[in-house]
Design an enzyme around this catalytic site. Structure first.
Site, PDB file in Angstrom:
ATOM      1  N   GLU A 195      -3.846   7.107  -5.063  1.00  0.00           N
ATOM      2  CA  GLU A 195      -4.074   6.561  -6.406  1.00  0.00           C
ATOM      3  C   GLU A 195      -5.364   7.109  -7.007  1.00  0.00           C
ATOM      4  O   GLU A 195      -6.330   7.312  -6.277  1.00  0.00           O
ATOM      5  CB  GLU A 195      -4.150   5.026  -6.314  1.00  0.00           C
ATOM      6  CG  GLU A 195      -2.828   4.447  -5.839  1.00  0.00           C
ATOM      7  CD  GLU A 195      -2.893   2.961  -5.512  1.00  0.00           C
ATOM      8  OE1 GLU A 195      -3.949   2.341  -5.725  1.00  0.00           O
ATOM      9  OE2 GLU A 195      -1.880   2.430  -5.039  1.00  0.00           O
ATOM     10  N   HIS A 231      -0.860  -0.021  -9.882  1.00  0.00           N
ATOM     11  CA  HIS A 231      -1.481  -0.931  -8.907  1.00  0.00           C
ATOM     12  C   HIS A 231      -2.052  -2.169  -9.615  1.00  0.00           C
ATOM     13  O   HIS A 231      -3.266  -2.361  -9.652  1.00  0.00           O
ATOM     14  CB  HIS A 231      -2.586  -0.215  -8.122  1.00  0.00           C
ATOM     15  CG  HIS A 231      -3.003  -0.972  -6.889  1.00  0.00           C
ATOM     16  ND1 HIS A 231      -3.462  -0.362  -5.757  1.00  0.00           N
ATOM     17  CD2 HIS A 231      -3.031  -2.305  -6.602  1.00  0.00           C
ATOM     18  CE1 HIS A 231      -3.758  -1.262  -4.839  1.00  0.00           C
ATOM     19  NE2 HIS A 231      -3.510  -2.468  -5.340  1.00  0.00           N
ATOM     20  N   ARG A 285       0.854  -1.182   0.000  1.00  0.00           N
ATOM     21  CA  ARG A 285       0.000   0.000   0.000  1.00  0.00           C
ATOM     22  C   ARG A 285       0.887   1.228   0.000  1.00  0.00           C
ATOM     23  O   ARG A 285       1.904   1.283   0.715  1.00  0.00           O
ATOM     24  CB  ARG A 285      -0.873   0.039   1.261  1.00  0.00           C
ATOM     25  CG  ARG A 285      -2.080  -0.870   1.229  1.00  0.00           C
ATOM     26  CD  ARG A 285      -3.140  -0.394   0.227  1.00  0.00           C
ATOM     27  NE  ARG A 285      -4.330  -1.224   0.262  1.00  0.00           N
ATOM     28  CZ  ARG A 285      -4.569  -2.254  -0.548  1.00  0.00           C
ATOM     29  NH1 ARG A 285      -3.694  -2.585  -1.488  1.00  0.00           N
ATOM     30  NH2 ARG A 285      -5.694  -2.936  -0.467  1.00  0.00           N
TER      31      ARG A 285
HETATM   32  C1  8YV Z   1      -6.264  -5.428  -6.131  1.00  0.00           C
HETATM   33  C2  8YV Z   1      -5.387  -5.105  -3.729  1.00  0.00           C
HETATM   34  O1  8YV Z   1      -5.660  -4.614  -7.085  1.00  0.00           O
HETATM   35  O2  8YV Z   1      -5.531  -7.227  -2.730  1.00  0.00           O
HETATM   36  C3  8YV Z   1      -5.631  -6.016  -2.591  1.00  0.00           C
HETATM   37  O3  8YV Z   1      -5.931  -5.515  -1.512  1.00  0.00           O
HETATM   38  O4  8YV Z   1      -5.284  -3.944  -3.567  1.00  0.00           O
HETATM   39  C4  8YV Z   1      -5.233  -5.666  -5.094  1.00  0.00           C
HETATM   40  O5  8YV Z   1      -5.022  -7.024  -5.131  1.00  0.00           O
HETATM   41  C5  8YV Z   1      -7.590  -4.921  -5.792  1.00  0.00           C
HETATM   42  O6  8YV Z   1      -8.152  -5.462  -4.667  1.00  0.00           O
HETATM   43  C6  8YV Z   1      -8.552  -5.063  -6.947  1.00  0.00           C
HETATM   44  O7  8YV Z   1      -9.193  -3.922  -7.027  1.00  0.00           O
END
Ligand code: 8YV
Length: 308
Positions: free
Chosen positions: A256, A274, A227
């Site tokens: 983001e 991301h 993050r």
């Molecule tokens: C994905 C993420 O891009 O797992 C997570 O928390 O941030 C990422 O794997 C996201 O969840 C899909 O929008």
């Protein structure tokens, strides 16, 4: 009659079709647009970084389940969910390999200058002007911040590159077999490359600060696949500008999709939007878990991967 859910972040067409087959799916645009249907919505499907804005959670009196299409829970108020008896699920396990692969990809790109080489060839510079040498990856000391599933998968891959692995986490994990540093700055000082694999949230905010970046040093490389909030972004930009940090490979950012302008022109920085879990295979597996968790909840069965 089909129950109603709210889809906050788009998913693969096959997954959205499965949702449409089972539910009346309201696609989120803004809270105001919810007003007419808010009372009917009992479930949410959303992304890890997107989560559920507090005003949306507050606007849904019948909400019973939030199925996160990801492993991050930092964008969902878990305490509020607990208080209201709202269940929350994530998609652990199925994205681990992809995220670890992305970390290794960013390490290779940042150290070996793969992006720079690609741009050099495309610009027609090959044969006309020299290009700087990269830095070796094999044998470099790897530090991992956060030795959860993703951190351990990164460590396993690092073995293929003969990289000695050390880590920092809330507590030591002796069975990991890797060297533990109770102090993050000490880990950074000991490492050539520091990969951030710690979960986001208040407890990890700006953990990688100026002191840690300085400890990593002018030859050091920072990679972040977790993050943006875990890294003090202003300090990161300042360190790269001053040359007190060598290079960075970043898949995530503090705000983001905003990426600090200064990073855009730096040749020693690799940027990704991301997308560490963004493969067809993994997004299908994640989406399938979202669909099955929702089905379990609406069917009164045990959730597959609950966090709350
Ligand atoms: C994905 C993420 O891009 O797992 C997570 O928390 O941030 C990422 O794997 C996201 O969840 C899909 O929008």
């Amino acid at each position: 009659m089909k129950p109603a859910i709210l889809l906050i972040e788009p998913m693969l067409p096959q997954i959205e079709k499965a949702l449409d087959d089972a539910y009346v799916v309201h696609r989120f645009t803004d809270v105001a647009s919810l007003a007419d249907v808010a009372g009917s919505i009992r479930g949410i499907a959303t992304g890890g970084a997107t989560g559920v804005p507090p005003d949306v959670m507050a606007a849904l009196p019948e909400l019973g389940i939030i199925a996160i299409n990801g492993i991050g829970t930092d964008a969902v108020d878990l305490n509020r969910a607990r208080e209201r008896g709202i269940r929350v699920t994530t998609t652990p396990g199925v994205l681990t390999a992809d995220v670890a692969d992305m970390a290794l990809g960013l390490i290779l790109m940042a150290c070996r200058g793969l992006g720079t080489g690609d741009r050099y060839v495309r610009a027609g510079s090959w044969g006309r002007e020299p290009i700087a040498l990269g830095h070796a990856v094999t044998g470099k000391r790897l530090g991992i911040l956060g030795l959860g599933q993703v951190g351990r998968a990164i460590a396993a891959r690092a073995g293929g590159f003969d990289m000695p692995v050390a880590y920092h986490d809330i507590r030591e994990i002796p069975e990991s077999g890797h060297t533990y540093f109770a102090d993050l700055a000490e880990l950074a000082r000991h490492s050539d490359i520091l990969v951030v694999a710690a979960s986001g949230g208040a407890q990890s905010r700006n953990l990688v600060d100026r002191t840690v970046l300085e400890a990593l040093g002018p030859r050091g490389v920072l990679v972040n696949v977790a993050r943006g909030s875990v890294v003090d972004e202003d300090a990161l930009v300042a360190a790269l500008q001053a040359g007190t940090l060598g290079a960075a490979g970043l898949d995530v950012f503090q705000h983001e999709p905003h990426v600090p302008e200064a990073l855009m022109t730096m040749d020693n920085v690799v940027l990704q939007p991301h997308r560490a879990s963004a493969t067809v295979e993994t997004r299908l597996a994640m989406g399938d878990l979202v669909v099955r968790n929702l089905a379990a909840w609406f069917g009164g069965k045990a959730l597959l991967t609950p966090v709350v």
